[in-house]
Design a protein around this motif. Structure first.
Motif, mmCIF file in Angstrom:
data_model
loop_
_atom_site.group_PDB
_atom_site.id
_atom_site.type_symbol
_atom_site.label_atom_id
_atom_site.label_comp_id
_atom_site.label_asym_id
_atom_site.label_seq_id
_atom_site.Cartn_x
_atom_site.Cartn_y
_atom_site.Cartn_z
ATOM 1 N N ASP A 111 48.174 -9.758 -8.310
ATOM 2 C CA ASP A 111 47.622 -8.514 -7.755
ATOM 3 C C ASP A 111 48.748 -7.688 -7.133
ATOM 4 O O ASP A 111 49.726 -7.392 -7.784
ATOM 5 C CB ASP A 111 46.494 -8.836 -6.770
ATOM 6 N N GLY A 112 48.615 -7.310 -5.864
ATOM 7 C CA GLY A 112 49.652 -6.491 -5.244
ATOM 8 C C GLY A 112 51.002 -7.187 -5.239
ATOM 9 O O GLY A 112 51.096 -8.412 -5.272
ATOM 10 N N MET A 113 52.062 -6.380 -5.170
ATOM 11 C CA MET A 113 53.422 -6.943 -5.157
ATOM 12 C C MET A 113 54.396 -5.900 -4.635
ATOM 13 O O MET A 113 54.058 -4.720 -4.478
ATOM 14 C CB MET A 113 53.831 -7.409 -6.555
ATOM 15 N N TRP A 114 55.627 -6.336 -4.395
ATOM 16 C CA TRP A 114 56.682 -5.407 -3.976
ATOM 17 C C TRP A 114 58.042 -5.965 -4.361
ATOM 18 O O TRP A 114 58.264 -7.176 -4.313
ATOM 19 C CB TRP A 114 56.651 -5.146 -2.470
ATOM 20 N N VAL A 130 54.736 -11.447 -5.044
ATOM 21 C CA VAL A 130 53.565 -11.250 -5.898
ATOM 22 C C VAL A 130 52.366 -11.969 -5.285
ATOM 23 O O VAL A 130 52.435 -13.167 -4.993
ATOM 24 C CB VAL A 130 53.808 -11.788 -7.324
ATOM 25 N N ASN A 131 51.267 -11.234 -5.112
ATOM 26 C CA ASN A 131 50.020 -11.843 -4.651
ATOM 27 C C ASN A 131 49.299 -12.549 -5.795
ATOM 28 O O ASN A 131 49.314 -12.070 -6.931
ATOM 29 C CB ASN A 131 49.069 -10.778 -4.098
ATOM 30 N N ALA A 224 45.847 -6.668 -2.396
ATOM 31 C CA ALA A 224 47.022 -5.806 -2.490
ATOM 32 C C ALA A 224 47.939 -6.042 -1.300
ATOM 33 O O ALA A 224 47.788 -7.013 -0.561
ATOM 34 C CB ALA A 224 46.595 -4.352 -2.625
ATOM 35 N N SER A 225 48.877 -5.133 -1.085
ATOM 36 C CA SER A 225 49.989 -5.466 -0.213
ATOM 37 C C SER A 225 50.687 -4.200 0.248
ATOM 38 O O SER A 225 50.230 -3.081 -0.002
ATOM 39 C CB SER A 225 50.978 -6.346 -0.995
ATOM 40 N N GLY A 226 51.812 -4.374 0.893
ATOM 41 C CA GLY A 226 52.654 -3.254 1.281
ATOM 42 C C GLY A 226 53.910 -3.746 1.971
ATOM 43 O O GLY A 226 53.894 -4.794 2.630
ATOM 44 N N PRO A 227 55.013 -3.010 1.850
ATOM 45 C CA PRO A 227 56.233 -3.363 2.578
ATOM 46 C C PRO A 227 56.233 -2.713 3.959
ATOM 47 O O PRO A 227 55.510 -1.747 4.206
ATOM 48 C CB PRO A 227 57.326 -2.750 1.708
ATOM 49 N N THR A 228 57.022 -3.259 4.862
ATOM 50 C CA THR A 228 57.229 -2.621 6.160
ATOM 51 C C THR A 228 58.613 -1.974 6.188
ATOM 52 O O THR A 228 59.499 -2.342 5.406
ATOM 53 C CB THR A 228 57.140 -3.642 7.303
ATOM 54 N N PRO A 229 58.841 -1.029 7.112
ATOM 55 C CA PRO A 229 60.186 -0.434 7.234
ATOM 56 C C PRO A 229 61.254 -1.432 7.617
ATOM 57 O O PRO A 229 62.450 -1.158 7.445
ATOM 58 C CB PRO A 229 59.988 0.633 8.327
ATOM 59 N N GLY A 555 48.647 -3.779 -9.009
ATOM 60 C CA GLY A 555 49.985 -4.113 -8.547
ATOM 61 C C GLY A 555 51.015 -3.221 -9.195
ATOM 62 O O GLY A 555 51.080 -3.135 -10.419
ATOM 63 N N ILE A 556 51.838 -2.564 -8.391
ATOM 64 C CA ILE A 556 52.858 -1.679 -8.946
ATOM 65 C C ILE A 556 53.993 -1.530 -7.940
ATOM 66 O O ILE A 556 53.768 -1.378 -6.735
ATOM 67 C CB ILE A 556 52.241 -0.302 -9.320
#
Length: 614
Positions: A111-114, A130-131, A224-229, A555-556
């Motif tokens: 699913d979500g990834m970064w 990767v989730n 899903a997911s997300g990066p932090t600063p 996921g993108i």
């Protein structure tokens, strides 16, 4: 009890209301885009922008393959069962890998990834997080769900969670590969995690195995997911209800368990071999899931942290930006019919918190969105002591507000949405876009931000906070209505799609839209789930990718130069059975003795250019 949606205006009244304020969107995205970026004062005519979309739209596809525009190619990089390092256990196509082996391989349902570059700004080597949201149990085991055993529970739990792998591109324009890496690891349902923030240690989070309420095993249904600063990874726990068994009878009406979707059955039989998933003996374990989890991909010895200040719900993704004062602001959707859209605003600037050894996500205010009829809105604080959130209302303290976030949002008067899922922030403007995937349960009433009954195809909403992410008021508009012309869609008939789910702005401002669910017919033909790109400035929208059969596109992420785009293909062929695993799909291996596999693919241009660009 949840509030009843407002009594519905007619579609014609809604259209006139939107037209009088900005636009009726009847002219499609071009009309909509003109409204979003217009100002009150007239401007001289300007030359038409060149546009951001540099590829021809592909036709819809029902083939068992990934379809891309001419001049593009894809590589299967990281499918289910692939070892997280080249020296790890190989995938067995008869699904006979053990639980111990699965714990060192890619999980299922990507699913979500970064993508985190190993060197800031460089794009040919990095860590890919990767989730692994869920599993197709009939394909995960050689004989599916028959004769359930502790080993099957262990393998299923090992196929959930997160993978951290190191990926490399040996030359510009070349293929990608996994590398042996000190950073490679799996986070599964047996990985110790820490509960932090206002709810940590609260009685609602204490169990027989953890009387302090601060230590929990695992993370599950990582959507899903997300990066932090500060270069960490946020993974979001979503549909937690299907892992816990309540008993032969469902929870009482109006109870917190009912509000969180707990039923009398559990699709995952983990509770038969792991007592912590049996709510008859461990009623608080399910309170320990449904959080945003922070992982440091650059420290493989670090413990994942469940950040309770961000609330407990069916989290979809988490998008972090900085407020004007430097605080962390996190936007989040709760992926359920008639649930809500949220944001968190940190209590202090990110740099100040980190310099003092504190997490920027452990203290602050959680808000939920209320959308007003005329295109304005308010962020309602979910703070103990506010009206409806007192001890007399059933909330003993702030921890109870956070553990029962949905009930707190109900009491605050938030606007029930049509499955709010992914969100993303537009570069340059700071506007927040989020998907409402669909809601076929909306059968009695609509409201301006959810304007369709039996919303089979979904829509996308835009929030404008005037450039201040910490603002308590906003303007909103509907960016597009998905579906076909008969359903009132505002996209061109040839680009018709439904059930928008994944959503992401790349650095150039292209809005990538991924689908999961019902797709409209195009010229009478069915189509698979897909990914499109939109240019908000010109109103163009074009289909870029079509997935294989019975998959979700989700996921993108991209390398910093935009020349490699990573996308996940989730649960292709999920209708397969132990006797006929290839009944729904045989992607990506197409082996006559294999089975379909979720996978991360990487997309590049044959000329080495920016994906999606001119």
């Amino acid at each position: 009890m949840r509030p009843d949606p407002a009594s519905p205006p007619t579609l014609s009244e809604l259209a006139q209301r939107r037209l009088s304020r900005r636009t009726a969107l009847a002219g499609g995205l071009a009309t909509a885009a003109a409204s979003f970026f217009a100002t009150a004062a007239p401007r001289p005519a300007a030359a038409a922008p060149a546009g951001l979309l540099g590829f021809p739209a592909i036709p819809p596809s029902s083939a068992d393959e990934v379809v891309l525009p001419p001049g593009y190619r894809y590589q299967v990089l990281f499918p289910w069962g692939h070892p997280i390092e080249p020296s790890g256990p190989a995938f067995r196509e008869d699904a006979s890998n053990t639980a111990e082996e699965q714990a060192r391989q890619a999980g299922d349902h990507h699913d979500g990834m970064w993508f985190f570059p190993l060197t800031a700004g460089a794009g040919r080597a990095g860590l890919l997080c990767v989730n692994h949201e869920a599993t197709t149990e009939q394909l995960l085991h050689t004989d599916g769900k028959a004769a359930w055993t502790p080993e099957k529970t262990a393998k299923s739990m090992a196929a959930h969670g997160v993978s951290v792998v190191e990926v490399k591109q040996d030359r510009v324009g070349g293929g990608w590969r996994l590398a042996e890496s000190k950073f490679a690891r799996r986070i599964t349902m047996t990985t110790p995690a820490e509960l932090t923030g206002p709810a940590a240690g609260h009685p609602l989070l204490r169990t027989g195995a953890d009387p302090d309420g601060v230590r929990v095993l695992g993370t599950l249904n990582n959507c899903a997911s997300g990066p932090t600063p500060w270069r960490t990874y946020l993974t979001c726990e979503e549909t937690i209800n299907k892992y816990f068994y309540y008993g032969e009878q469902p929870p009482p009406a109006g109870s917190p368990e009912e509000r969180y979707g707990i039923g009398s059955e559990s699709p995952y039989p983990w509770y038969t071999t792991e007592s912590r998933f049996d709510m008859r003996t461990e009623p608080n374990e399910y309170h320990r899931f449904g959080w945003v989890v922070e992982i440091d991909p650059f420290d493989p010895s670090s413990t994942p942290k469940k950040r309770t200040a961000l609330g407990r719900m069916e989290h979809e993704n988490a998008v972090v930006v900085k407020a004007r004062g430097g605080e962390a602001v996190v936007y989040m959707g709760d992926d359920t019919q008639f649930d809500y859209f949220y944001k968190f605003v940190g209590a202090e600037p990110i740099d100040q918190a980190r310099a003092g050894g504190r997490s920027p996500l452990d203290a602050g205010t959680l808000y939920v969105a209320r959308f007003e009829a005329e295109g304005t809105g308010r962020w309602l604080p979910l703070v103990h002591g506010e009206p409806g959130l007192t001890e007399a209302d059933g909330f003993a303290d702030q921890a109870a507000v956070l553990v029962h976030t949905r009930l707190a949002a109900d009491a605050a008067g938030a606007t029930p949405m049509d499955r709010p899922e992914w969100c993303t922030v537009q570069p340059g403007t700071g506007a927040v876009f989020f998907t409402c995937t669909n809601n076929t349960a909306r059968t009695e009433s609509t409201d301006p931000v959810n304007p369709r009954l039996n919303n089979r195809f979904g829509h996308i909403v835009k929030i404008d906070e005037g450039g201040d992410p910490a603002a308590e008021k906003f303007d909103w508009d509907i960016f597009l209505l998905a579906g076909d012309q008969e359903s009132g869609a505002t996209v061109p008939a040839g680009q018709a799609f439904g059930s928008p789910d994944g959503l992401w702005f790349d650095q150039a401002g292209r809005l990538w839209i991924q689908t999961d669910g019902t797709q409209p017919l195009v010229d009478g033909a069915a189509q698979n789930n897909q990914m499109l790109a939109a240019d908000p400035a010109t109103g163009e929208i074009r289909r870029f990718l079509a997935g294989p059969r019975r998959c979700e596109i989700t996921g993108i992420t991209a390398t910093p130069d935009g020349r490699s785009l990573f996308v996940n293909i989730q649960h292709p062929g999920d209708s397969g059975t132990p006797d006929d695993p290839r009944a729904g799909s045989n992607w990506p291996d197409f082996s006559p003795t294999g089975r379909p596999r979720s996978a991360t693919i990487v997309i590049t241009r044959e000329d080495g250019g920016v994906v999606g660009g001119r």
